[in-house]
Design an enzyme around this catalytic site. Sequence first.
Site, PDB file in Angstrom:
ATOM      1  N   HIS A  59      29.815  40.166  31.931  1.00 19.52           N
ATOM      2  CA  HIS A  59      28.894  39.434  32.809  1.00 19.52           C
ATOM      3  C   HIS A  59      28.556  40.356  33.975  1.00 19.52           C
ATOM      4  O   HIS A  59      29.448  40.838  34.676  1.00 19.52           O
ATOM      5  CB  HIS A  59      29.536  38.140  33.312  1.00 19.52           C
ATOM      6  N   GLU A  62      30.005  40.238  37.763  1.00 22.21           N
ATOM      7  CA  GLU A  62      31.456  40.202  37.984  1.00 22.21           C
ATOM      8  C   GLU A  62      31.914  41.611  38.340  1.00 22.21           C
ATOM      9  O   GLU A  62      32.385  42.379  37.502  1.00 22.21           O
ATOM     10  CB  GLU A  62      32.151  39.638  36.752  1.00 22.21           C
ATOM     11  N   HIS A 151      37.368  39.988  33.907  1.00 22.63           N
ATOM     12  CA  HIS A 151      36.310  39.108  34.402  1.00 22.63           C
ATOM     13  C   HIS A 151      36.658  38.576  35.787  1.00 22.63           C
ATOM     14  O   HIS A 151      37.806  38.621  36.215  1.00 22.63           O
ATOM     15  CB  HIS A 151      36.137  37.896  33.472  1.00 22.63           C
ATOM     16  N   GLU A 215      41.037  36.733  34.006  1.00 20.78           N
ATOM     17  CA  GLU A 215      40.200  36.167  35.067  1.00 20.78           C
ATOM     18  C   GLU A 215      40.856  36.516  36.394  1.00 20.78           C
ATOM     19  O   GLU A 215      42.008  36.150  36.647  1.00 20.78           O
ATOM     20  CB  GLU A 215      40.071  34.658  34.898  1.00 20.78           C
TER      21      GLU A 215
END
Length: 335
Positions: A59, A62, A151, A215
Amino acid sequence: MLALGKLLELTLTDHEPAEKTQVTPKGARLRWLGEGALEVRPAESEDCGLDLLLSAGIHGNETAPIELLERLLHGVANGKIKPRARLLFLFGNPVAIRKGERFIEQDINRLFNGRHELSSGFEALRAAELEQFARVFFSKPGRSRLHYDLHTAIRGSKIEQFALYPYKEGRKHSRRELARLAAAGMEAVLLQSKSSITFSAFTYEQLDAEAFTLELGKARPFGQNEQVNLDKLEERLIRIIEATEPEGESSLDGLQLFSVSREIIKHSDSFHLHLPADIENFSELSKGYLLAEDLAEMRWVVEEEGARIIFPNPKVRNGLRAGILIVPDSGQRLG
């Protein structure tokens, strides 16, 4: 600094280097494979037998993970980090990275495990290209395989740094890998229980790598990631790269384990998620709570004790996951 050590700069400027191979002061060989893709091979006498794939920017907005990979690559290129593992650095969606957007047409991290074959557009082509980079990288027999896909989240989280551990039938989740994640600063791990279409699921299911989606906090623009503390992760990654990890680590102290109870799938434009727009990941939900509704009187009501929600997103396309309901896991099935 070797030019190939500036992979982010090459990616941001959409520039193809004139020199495709360079050697670091420590004898490691850098090889440019294509846009946003760089392989690092240690000197043959130093090779520890590990193939480590580090990906970020699946993404494009990010940025903290992208900056982390850039720091690691700088360290390798200038000789401060002496790699004993073979490395592949991948920046997932260069076009979105340049624009500072999550994606342009569609979410690449919903296009793996063959899903790109059912789609079109450049992001589907990029997903296929990323799969091929990984497939070639992990094709050498007799080596350990590890993939971290880094991420940051589009929303806040009660647990800021956590990992998702993919699933493959007949294969147990590794206690040793969980201990490694705990040492890297992860506070929780979600043990998945079905096949998925993410990048880490592809490398875990199809290429037999130990693979994780990490994450690491809230998504912010380049240069604004002071609040995202990746010190423990960076230190652990350097240890993995240099093969200096302590032996026999097995402690899961402080690491919370969760498993998937249910996925909330959006079937139509009538889908409605009964959650505040700013709800944080890992927010607890009480039994009996009406979580979501869709066509044909389809309702999701919380039935589980200790249920929490992660990745709630009612704006996904029809047929995709709009949230995951998770519950605490005892870890009794670990390998």
